[in-house]
Write a protein that holds these residues in place. Structure first.
Motif, mmCIF file in Angstrom:
data_model
loop_
_atom_site.group_PDB
_atom_site.id
_atom_site.type_symbol
_atom_site.label_atom_id
_atom_site.label_comp_id
_atom_site.label_asym_id
_atom_site.label_seq_id
_atom_site.Cartn_x
_atom_site.Cartn_y
_atom_site.Cartn_z
ATOM 1 N N PHE A 133 0.763 -1.215 -0.062
ATOM 2 C CA PHE A 133 -0.051 -0.019 -0.213
ATOM 3 C C PHE A 133 0.875 1.235 0.075
ATOM 4 C CE2 PHE A 133 -2.849 -3.248 1.450
ATOM 5 C CZ PHE A 133 -3.867 -2.699 0.777
ATOM 6 N N VAL A 134 0.784 2.167 -0.883
ATOM 7 C CA VAL A 134 1.643 3.230 -1.301
ATOM 8 C C VAL A 134 0.733 4.432 -1.063
ATOM 9 C CG1 VAL A 134 1.422 3.092 -3.753
ATOM 10 C CG2 VAL A 134 3.349 4.386 -2.354
ATOM 11 N N ASP A 135 1.274 5.495 -0.428
ATOM 12 C CA ASP A 135 0.553 6.759 -0.276
ATOM 13 C C ASP A 135 0.565 7.529 -1.553
ATOM 14 O OD1 ASP A 135 2.823 8.558 0.357
ATOM 15 O OD2 ASP A 135 2.816 7.533 2.175
ATOM 16 N N ALA A 136 -0.058 8.666 -1.496
ATOM 17 C CA ALA A 136 0.006 9.553 -2.993
ATOM 18 C C ALA A 136 1.414 10.251 -3.141
ATOM 19 C CB ALA A 136 -1.131 10.498 -2.822
ATOM 20 N N ASP A 137 1.949 10.903 -1.925
ATOM 21 C CA ASP A 137 3.268 11.546 -2.050
ATOM 22 C C ASP A 137 4.283 10.549 -2.225
ATOM 23 O OD1 ASP A 137 2.252 13.974 -1.383
ATOM 24 O OD2 ASP A 137 2.406 13.582 0.818
ATOM 25 N N SER A 138 4.422 9.261 -1.764
ATOM 26 C CA SER A 138 5.475 8.272 -2.055
ATOM 27 C C SER A 138 5.367 7.891 -3.626
ATOM 28 C CB SER A 138 5.305 7.115 -1.162
ATOM 29 O OG SER A 138 5.515 7.520 0.201
ATOM 30 N N LEU A 139 4.091 7.891 -3.997
ATOM 31 C CA LEU A 139 3.948 7.444 -5.383
ATOM 32 C C LEU A 139 4.498 8.606 -6.363
ATOM 33 C CD1 LEU A 139 3.281 5.524 -7.669
ATOM 34 C CD2 LEU A 139 0.661 6.155 -7.513
ATOM 35 N N ASN A 140 4.072 9.684 -6.174
ATOM 36 C CA ASN A 140 4.237 11.057 -6.827
ATOM 37 C C ASN A 140 6.118 11.141 -6.754
ATOM 38 O OD1 ASN A 140 3.849 13.532 -8.239
ATOM 39 N ND2 ASN A 140 4.733 14.405 -6.434
ATOM 40 N N ALA A 141 6.778 10.590 -5.729
ATOM 41 C CA ALA A 141 8.166 10.844 -5.849
ATOM 42 C C ALA A 141 8.768 9.946 -6.764
ATOM 43 C CB ALA A 141 8.559 10.319 -4.321
ATOM 44 N N VAL A 142 7.877 8.576 -7.161
ATOM 45 C CA VAL A 142 8.642 7.840 -8.373
ATOM 46 C C VAL A 142 8.202 7.856 -9.538
ATOM 47 C CG1 VAL A 142 9.339 6.246 -6.431
ATOM 48 C CG2 VAL A 142 7.089 5.772 -7.588
ATOM 49 N N LEU B 10 -7.817 7.628 -6.804
ATOM 50 C CA LEU B 10 -7.739 8.940 -7.252
ATOM 51 C C LEU B 10 -7.940 10.198 -6.345
ATOM 52 C CD1 LEU B 10 -7.131 10.444 -10.192
ATOM 53 C CD2 LEU B 10 -9.303 10.101 -10.637
ATOM 54 N N ALA B 11 -8.969 9.551 -5.445
ATOM 55 C CA ALA B 11 -9.367 10.755 -4.430
ATOM 56 C C ALA B 11 -8.173 11.233 -3.643
ATOM 57 C CB ALA B 11 -10.342 10.358 -3.757
ATOM 58 N N ALA B 12 -7.360 10.048 -3.060
ATOM 59 C CA ALA B 12 -6.325 10.521 -2.240
ATOM 60 C C ALA B 12 -5.300 11.314 -3.023
ATOM 61 C CB ALA B 12 -5.692 9.272 -1.641
ATOM 62 N N TRP B 13 -5.185 11.034 -4.344
ATOM 63 C CA TRP B 13 -4.050 11.786 -5.221
ATOM 64 C C TRP B 13 -4.848 13.482 -5.469
ATOM 65 C CZ3 TRP B 13 0.573 10.115 -7.391
ATOM 66 C CH2 TRP B 13 1.274 11.101 -8.211
ATOM 67 N N HIS B 14 -5.956 13.432 -5.288
ATOM 68 C CA HIS B 14 -6.611 14.744 -5.748
ATOM 69 C C HIS B 14 -6.457 15.512 -4.351
ATOM 70 C CE1 HIS B 14 -8.979 17.724 -7.440
ATOM 71 N NE2 HIS B 14 -9.803 17.847 -6.093
ATOM 72 N N GLN B 15 -6.596 15.012 -3.341
ATOM 73 C CA GLN B 15 -6.602 15.505 -2.223
ATOM 74 C C GLN B 15 -5.167 15.968 -1.564
ATOM 75 O OE1 GLN B 15 -8.314 12.613 0.683
ATOM 76 N NE2 GLN B 15 -10.440 12.785 -0.234
ATOM 77 N N ALA B 16 -4.213 15.271 -2.297
ATOM 78 C CA ALA B 16 -2.840 15.515 -1.910
ATOM 79 C C ALA B 16 -2.330 16.853 -2.604
ATOM 80 C CB ALA B 16 -1.957 14.242 -2.278
ATOM 81 N N GLY B 17 -3.272 17.290 -3.671
ATOM 82 C CA GLY B 17 -3.058 18.354 -4.518
ATOM 83 C C GLY B 17 -2.131 18.098 -5.689
ATOM 84 N N LEU B 18 -1.990 17.006 -6.088
ATOM 85 C CA LEU B 18 -1.002 16.528 -7.036
ATOM 86 C C LEU B 18 -1.197 16.669 -8.363
ATOM 87 C CD1 LEU B 18 0.327 13.583 -5.208
ATOM 88 C CD2 LEU B 18 1.538 15.494 -5.299
ATOM 89 N N ALA B 19 -0.557 16.575 -9.310
ATOM 90 C CA ALA B 19 -0.879 16.781 -10.825
ATOM 91 C C ALA B 19 -1.710 15.939 -11.163
ATOM 92 C CB ALA B 19 0.427 17.226 -11.698
ATOM 93 N N LEU B 20 -2.717 16.245 -12.298
ATOM 94 C CA LEU B 20 -3.545 15.339 -12.864
ATOM 95 C C LEU B 20 -3.385 15.930 -14.425
ATOM 96 C CD1 LEU B 20 -6.562 15.421 -10.445
ATOM 97 C CD2 LEU B 20 -5.211 13.318 -11.242
#
Length: 274
Positions: A8-17, A115-125
């Motif tokens: 299980f990976v969180d949005a910020d950790s996924l964004n980092a890779v 996708l909701a977690a990604w959006h809530q983290a304010g990451l690019a879409l």
């Protein structure tokens, strides 16, 4: 493969890779919804690409040839760590990851909260239609991760096997009937999969998960067979148990839509239990 990601990976950790050539992100989504918004660089695959049905039974595993073709068409690679997400509460992405795992690809992660977690983290879409690269994905069926009706029937009285029903309590007792018959597999433990998530829809901390599992008498020494109605919710619990270090975990493709629609399978119905 250099990428090392947890189940299980969180949005910020996924964004980092993002951009790591060893990581592939895949949206379990329809082409139309994917085109409206998706994580940058994500591939796309639909539920119908990697599941099949034989009405009234749903959520079955296609044969290996069809799965290899579907994963190749989506551009998935055997040498990549595959991270899946959806916009439907994680169960669709979990089903893709279960399927990959039992087809021999264990380098998998779920974007916790989707996708909701990604959006809530304010990451690019981004938007735009799916761009599938050519690949030649190879699959090899892993029988120790799969239970079918006959396997279950043969192990109903096996003390080394436990059946984990992750549907709601009304489904389990037989008041919410979604197949020809309601109820549950005899001896099955009921653990609503939603209990594994916090109020934010994301996975609870490890310490809380271990307590929930222990409180439900789920033991790692036993072969744990997860099932729900069509093996989507139970694909999520399959991943949770893997995350907790359980080695002997199986899924039941078809699940209650298979067992409850058969005419010769034993069923426990506790609607009248005091």
């Amino acid at each position: 493969m250099s990428a090392k990601l947890p189940v299980f990976v969180d949005a910020d950790s996924l964004n980092a890779v993002i951009g790591d050539p060893d990581v592939q992100i895949v949206a379990v989504d329809s082409p139309r919804d994917y085109a409206q918004v998706h994580i940058p660089g994500a591939l796309q695959i639909a539920m119908t690409d990697f599941t099949t049905s034989a009405p009234p039974v749903a959520g079955l595993l296609p044969d290996t040839e069809r799965l290899a073709e579907a994963f190749s068409d989506a551009g998935l690679r055997n040498d990549a760590h595959i991270v899946a997400y959806d916009r439907a509460g994680d169960s669709q992405a979990a089903r893709l990851l279960y399927t990959l795992d039992v087809m021999g690809h264990s380098a998998i992660s779920l974007l916790d909260g989707g996708l909701a977690a990604w959006h809530q983290a304010g990451l690019a879409l981004e938007n735009g239609p799916p761009q599938h690269g050519a690949s030649s994905f190879k699959v090899e069926r892993q029988a120790d991760g799969i239970a079918d009706r006959e396997w279950i029937r043969a192990h109903l009285n096996d003390d080394d096997v436990a059946f984990l029903d992750v549907r709601s309590a009304p489904e389990y007792v037989g008041t919410d009937v979604r197949s020809a018959r309601g109820g549950h597999i005899p001896g099955a433990i009921n653990l609503d999969w939603n209990l594994l998530k916090g109020d934010d829809g994301r996975l609870r901390p490890r310490s809380e998960l271990l307590k929930i599992v222990a409180d439900h008498d789920i033991e790692s020494e036993r072969d744990i067979v997860n099932y729900c109605q069509s093996h989507m919710r139970s694909s999520y619990t399959y991943l949770v148990l893997k995350h907790l270090g359980f080695d002997k975990v199986r899924g039941y493709p078809g699940a209650w839509s298979d067992w409850g629609n058969a005419t010769d399978t034993p069923v426990s119905d506790t609607r009248d239990a005091s």
